[in-house]
Enzyme design. Structure first.
Site, PDB file in Angstrom:
ATOM      1  NE  ARG A   1      -4.433  -3.920   9.840  1.00  0.00           N
ATOM      2  CZ  ARG A   1      -3.808  -3.255   9.530  1.00  0.00           C
ATOM      3  NH1 ARG A   1      -4.586  -2.408   8.294  1.00  0.00           N
ATOM      4  NH2 ARG A   1      -2.391  -2.660   9.344  1.00  0.00           N
TER       5      ARG A   1
ATOM      6  CB  SER B   1      -2.641  -0.049  11.319  1.00  0.00           C
ATOM      7  OG  SER B   1      -1.890   0.899  10.976  1.00  0.00           O
ATOM      8  CG  HIS B   2      -4.545   2.739   9.096  1.00  0.00           C
ATOM      9  ND1 HIS B   2      -3.847   2.039   9.169  1.00  0.00           N
ATOM     10  CD2 HIS B   2      -5.813   3.407   8.504  1.00  0.00           C
ATOM     11  CE1 HIS B   2      -4.449   1.451   8.242  1.00  0.00           C
ATOM     12  NE2 HIS B   2      -5.200   2.608   7.445  1.00  0.00           N
TER      13      HIS B   2
ATOM     14  CG  ASP C   1       0.188   5.339  12.126  1.00  0.00           C
ATOM     15  OD1 ASP C   1       1.034   4.653  12.727  1.00  0.00           O
ATOM     16  OD2 ASP C   1      -0.489   4.102  11.523  1.00  0.00           O
TER      17      ASP C   1
ATOM     18  CG  ASP D   1       1.099   0.688  14.089  1.00  0.00           C
ATOM     19  OD1 ASP D   1       0.628   1.465  12.866  1.00  0.00           O
ATOM     20  OD2 ASP D   1       1.618   0.475  13.494  1.00  0.00           O
TER      21      ASP D   1
ATOM     22  CG  ASP E   1       3.381   1.768  11.478  1.00  0.00           C
ATOM     23  OD1 ASP E   1       1.962   2.838  11.307  1.00  0.00           O
ATOM     24  OD2 ASP E   1       3.143   0.671  10.360  1.00  0.00           O
ATOM     25  NE  ARG E   2      -0.982   3.296   7.705  1.00  0.00           N
ATOM     26  CZ  ARG E   2      -2.001   3.116   6.737  1.00  0.00           C
ATOM     27  NH1 ARG E   2      -2.386   4.273   6.009  1.00  0.00           N
ATOM     28  NH2 ARG E   2      -2.164   1.308   5.781  1.00  0.00           N
TER      29      ARG E   2
ATOM     30  CB  THR F   1       0.496  -1.443  -1.510  1.00  0.00           C
ATOM     31  OG1 THR F   1       0.114  -0.462  -2.678  1.00  0.00           O
ATOM     32  CG2 THR F   1      -0.060  -0.848  -0.309  1.00  0.00           C
TER      33      THR F   1
ATOM     34  CD  GLU G   1       2.925   1.883   2.868  1.00  0.00           C
ATOM     35  OE1 GLU G   1       3.234   1.053   2.216  1.00  0.00           O
ATOM     36  OE2 GLU G   1       2.599   1.620   4.485  1.00  0.00           O
TER      37      GLU G   1
ATOM     38  CB  SER H   1      -1.120   4.743   2.799  1.00  0.00           C
ATOM     39  OG  SER H   1      -0.244   3.661   3.585  1.00  0.00           O
TER      40      SER H   1
ATOM     41  CE  LYS I   1       3.373   1.746   7.093  1.00  0.00           C
ATOM     42  NZ  LYS I   1       3.162   0.679   6.528  1.00  0.00           N
TER      43      LYS I   1
END
Length: 544
Positions: free
Chosen positions: A11, A110-111, A286, A288, A290-291, A354, A373, A375, A386
């Site tokens: 990233r 991600s986020h 988020d 993508d 997954d959260r 994590t 997890e 987050s 996730k």
């Protein structure tokens, strides 16, 4: 390329990825790190959350795949596939010729924010649908330090990723196919095999039950209308920010109380809350997907609570788990609420570092069914990532909160050096618990005694690998915990995450404001760690 232990890939800012050969070097280093059977003649998935630079990156990866001998590439329409959907596609999808994917390049940060001046990311998932293990990411990293050349079919024309269908080319290694397919079909099919959609549909059609779902202009929007409106019959007005955008509408696609401000206000929380009657249920995903964040009318469900709730009710609520749970797992910083559920239900329990790859190992070995997890990530063995939409479907059944108070404070540091110095100090402090307790009592006499302190280390029960330096823990006599963890999920700088947990058994006290309830531990955490002295900050950037 800098090594980033916090993710399964890379990233950085978009401007970094746009440097000559930067993305090319990472992709070739990944191909070179894989066994030959996972590349030559193989089928790969290439898609992501649709953030800025994704369309350019897809064309580059497709041409490099052809040059490296890949037989076919699968792409979600418009380059969109959520991270959990990629996992599902790898595990479930079968091509017209009987092919199955052996892995995937997922284009996501991600986020983190998106846009020309913001973040981009890429990671590789394996044939089980989960993130590449450390042995593979280590090889990728080492390859990036020595790479001399990359292979690319420059003459291959760009692919129209907006049009569903298979396009065949004569590549350097023979026929090469690019299959653009509907982003939601495979994932929706999987969800319908897990949940009782008819029961959820009845719930959503009830005039007494109202909900809203905020995709934060991320890839979850590509699934929201299909699942909630078309499959479950919800009103389209229940959806918020469900048009995927390259810059996430200028927002920060992180589903927490700080960044999902519009949803928080609609649910009756925060200073800018609407005076209208809030919905009964709210959720956000988020970038993508997954959260996830789960909200009730005027209350917030912490991610630590949500995984405990899911585990406690899974067998009764989800047809997929009707035969029972194999086991449960949580990341080390996540609240011990799941431990209590596991003990009560006599389930196998695992505490891991994590990173979703550790859960994947347990699932592949048949040891774990539900995991989560700290987050905002929860999931199960239906895939190896996730899954924010899965969690939202489960939560919509109408679960209640458990009696754990937890607050997560995220502090963004100015430099890596400051963060590392603070962590080194905390490790050194652990060697003398009497001195630690002397300091603690000098700060707050009403806080319990510290009975154990360590730097968390995990030995994987499946492959025997050891993961060190996974977070610093201070455990108190009454079950409270302070956890400090250096995070690698950002594209620059460093982040220290501080987790403060107090377990409350008295039901009459669980409704207290969590900031008030945790105030003594917060004061101890900040002063014990010398947070302001090391970082110049006395307050967090984000509280979740």
């Amino acid at each position: 390329m800098a090594k980033n232990r916090g993710t399964s890939g890379l990233r950085k800012k978009v401007k970094v990825f746009k440097q000559p050969n930067y993305l090319h070097n990472f992709v070739q280093s990944t191909f070179d790190a894989l066994s030959a059977d996972k590349v030559r003649g193989a089928t790969l998935v290439v898609s992501g959350d649709g953030r800025y630079y994704s369309k350019d990156a897809i064309q580059i990866i497709v041409k490099m795949a052809a040059a490296n001998g890949v037989r076919r590439v699968w792409i979600g329409q418009n380059g969109l596939l959520s991270t959990p959907a990629v996992s599902a596609v790898i595990r479930e999808r079968v091509g017209a010729d009987g092919s199955k994917a052996s892995g995937a390049f997922i284009l996501t940060a991600s986020h983190n924010p998106g846009g020309p001046r913001e973040d981009f990311g890429i990671k590789y998932n394996m044939e089980n649908g989960g993130p590449a293990p450390e042995a593979v990411t280590d090889r990728i990293y080492e390859n990036t330090k020595t790479i001399k050349e990359y292979l690319i079919a420059e003459d291959l024309p760009d692919v129209d990723i907006s049009a569903i269908g298979i396009t065949s080319f004569e590549g350097p290694e023979g026929q090469f196919d690019v299959d653009v397919f509907d982003s939601a079909t495979d994932y929706v099919k999987l969800m319908k095999s897990i949940f009782d959609f008819q029961s959820i549909q009845k719930l959503l059609s009830s005039p007494k039950f109202t909900f809203c779902y905020d995709a934060l202009h991320g890839v979850a929007g590509a699934y929201a209308k299909r699942i909630f409106v078309e499959e479950l019959g919800a009103e389209e007005s229940s959806l918020m920010n469900c048009v995927p955008k390259e810059d996430f509408g200028g927002g920060h696609p992180d589903p927490n109380l700080t960044y999902a401000k519009e949803l928080v206000a609609r649910m009756g929380l925060g200073k800018s809350s609407s005076h209208d009657e809030p919905p009964e249920f709210g959720a956000a995903a988020d970038g993508d997907a997954d959260r996830n964040m789960i909200l009730g009318k005027r209350f917030f469900v912490t991610p630590s609570d949500s995984v405990a709730i899911i585990a406690a009710n899974a067998v009764q609520a989800i047809p997929y788990f009707s035969s029972g749970l194999k086991g449960v797992a949580r990341s080390m910083p996540t609240s011990a609420a799941l431990d209590v559920v596991a003990k009560h239900l006599n389930l196998k329990f695992f505490e891991v570092p994590t990173g979703w790859k550790f859960f994947g190992n347990l699932m592949d070995a048949g040891l774990c069914s539900v995991c989560g997890e700290e987050s905002f990530g929860t999931g199960s063995d239906h895939i190896r990532e996730k899954d924010g939409i899965w969690a939202r479907l489960y939560a919509s059944i109408g679960l209640s909160m458990v009696a754990t108070i937890i607050r997560v404070m995220t502090m963004r540091m100015l430099t890596q050096l400051q963060a590392k110095e603070l962590m080194a100090y905390l490790v050194q402090l652990q060697s003398d618990l009497p001195e630690v307790n002397k300091i603690v009592k000098g700060i707050r006499s009403d806080v319990a005694k510290v009975i154990h302190a360590d730097e968390f280390e995990y030995k994987d029960p499946v492959d025997g690998s050891i993961s060190k330096h996974q977070g610093i823990r201070y455990l108190f006599e009454d079950g409270s915990r302070l956890v400090f963890r250096l995070s690698g999920t950002g594209s620059e700088g460093a982040t220290i995450r501080l987790y403060i947990e107090q377990y409350e058994k008295d039901p009459s006290k669980t409704g207290r404001d969590s900031q008030d309830a945790l105030a003594p531990l917060v004061e101890v955490a900040l002063k014990l760690s010398k947070m302001e002295e090391f970082t110049g900050r006395s307050a967090p950037t984000v509280i979740t």
